[in-house]
Design a protein around this motif. Sequence first.
Motif, PDB file in Angstrom:
ATOM      1  N   TYR A 130       0.822  -1.209   0.000  1.00 27.56           N
ATOM      2  CA  TYR A 130       0.000   0.000   0.000  1.00 27.56           C
ATOM      3  C   TYR A 130       0.860   1.266   0.000  1.00 27.56           C
ATOM      4  O   TYR A 130       0.531   2.259  -0.660  1.00 27.56           O
ATOM      5  N   LYS A 131       2.000   1.223   0.705  1.00 32.91           N
ATOM      6  CA  LYS A 131       2.850   2.407   0.845  1.00 32.91           C
ATOM      7  C   LYS A 131       3.989   2.458  -0.165  1.00 32.91           C
ATOM      8  O   LYS A 131       4.783   3.398  -0.162  1.00 32.91           O
ATOM      9  N   SER A 132       4.095   1.473  -1.015  1.00 33.13           N
ATOM     10  CA  SER A 132       5.226   1.396  -1.945  1.00 33.13           C
ATOM     11  C   SER A 132       5.179   2.515  -2.984  1.00 33.13           C
ATOM     12  O   SER A 132       4.248   2.593  -3.795  1.00 33.13           O
ATOM     13  N   ASN A 133       6.182   3.357  -2.974  1.00 40.13           N
ATOM     14  CA  ASN A 133       6.256   4.436  -3.968  1.00 40.13           C
ATOM     15  C   ASN A 133       6.475   3.894  -5.375  1.00 40.13           C
ATOM     16  O   ASN A 133       5.911   4.404  -6.341  1.00 40.13           O
ATOM     17  N   SER A 134       7.315   2.867  -5.481  1.00 37.56           N
ATOM     18  CA  SER A 134       7.615   2.334  -6.816  1.00 37.56           C
ATOM     19  C   SER A 134       6.398   1.647  -7.428  1.00 37.56           C
ATOM     20  O   SER A 134       6.092   1.842  -8.614  1.00 37.56           O
TER      21      SER A 134
END
Length: 480
Positions: free
Chosen positions: A392-396
């Motif tokens: 959910y928090k993955s920028n990539s």
Amino acid sequence: MKQSITNLSPLRNAVALFLFGLALLPLLILSFYNHPSAVDDFCFADTALKYGIWQGQKFYYDGWTGRYFSNLVVHASPLVWGWYDAYRFIPALLVIAWIASLYSLVSELLPTLFIGTRLIAVGLIFFLYVLVLPSPVESFFWLAAVASYTIPTIFSFYLLTVIIRWYSIRHQPLKTLTTIWACFLVFAIVGSSETNLVWVLLVLGGLLGYQLVFLRRLDWFLVGLLVMALFSTWLLFRAPGNAIRMGGNPHSGDFLFSTGAAFGYLAGAIVEWVIKTPVLLLGILWIPIVRRLARSDHPARRFFMIHPLLAVLFWLGLLGGLIFPSYYGIGIAPAPRVMNVTYTFFLLGWFYVITVWVVHTERRIWFDRRLKMAQSVWITGIAALWIAANVYKSNSLRQIYGDWLSGRAAAYNRDMTDRQRILNDPAIEVAHLPVLSATPPTLFNNDIDPADPQHLWNRCEAGYYGKKVVILDSLTAKKP
């Protein structure tokens, strides 16, 4: 004897397959929206077309960098042969090659595992790689970065595979050919970038040193590879262009500063990777999987029979060494493409060290208690929640899926295709190119200069297409 997937339930297998697909699918789709970059790609191609591939190599070797192999790749790119659409396939091929070469390495290191378990392991490592990938565009989509970092990383996986396999070959002609192939891989990896040079020297030197100190023997195969690596290093550093490149920063060449800065930067990166990925919990779940190897007498077991502390020290030293050239060479923090490679070896080293620990402690009395904890449903449940939060928090992943699902990649592809039609028109001498309506960060890293038609990137693209000049129609891009 028929094997089953070691201690992995069908649900875990399905989750691992889902995570692998989650990381793989958008990269394959985005590949077909990819185009050559205005940054460097047309400059390399234009130089090669005007002066020849060899002379283009010489220009860069004498004037900027000694990376002789990656320079060859970019000066012999599909643009040189007029195959523009090849750039739509290059990222997908690189992704597949990355996965396939890692699978070959895992298969050599862990041959006692069932094929399904190996596939799951590779799939999860690839998922972890994409989860916090520092720069997707520099990992798979921008050829100039790919040639210096991703291709040699793929070669690195395969070199380790070849080295391991060499010891089991009994047919002498095949063994000789394998030695030649391994030497070529060393030559290519070292000649791609200073980052790759460091890992080759450290790994080959470390293997030789370990055998001399602990096994009291000299391995002439590794000696030959190290000699090739040293020759390749000399060839890279003797380039006149390196002095020009290093001369632009006062901190370049400062060993103490570079060492301290590299390990300081590494410490921050490791903290981020541990927090933003589930490597801790997946590492615990990895323990029962590799227990089969730890309990067996398979020859592959010897690759993990070193002291865990020694393995950790070497792993951390290797990671710091990968960052070191950025500070020592040009005096600045490592570029995202450098950290792409460093993160790759962080992941490989993480699971390697855990496997070393399992092999070292397998026959200890208290090991079974630790193993039961690793198999606990609580650990599995916590890992699932942690993975979900990380996804959910993955920028990539947000960037990759955002570029695909928002339509930015499709809009970019339409705009670049329109540019192609203009640039390929022989009747146009001054090409007015439309400003891109979308610049998806997975595919796009920069554009020709909107204010200066004589900027290097403008001149390179104009030269490649035989135009007097290329100009952007407007200084303001429209949002998609």
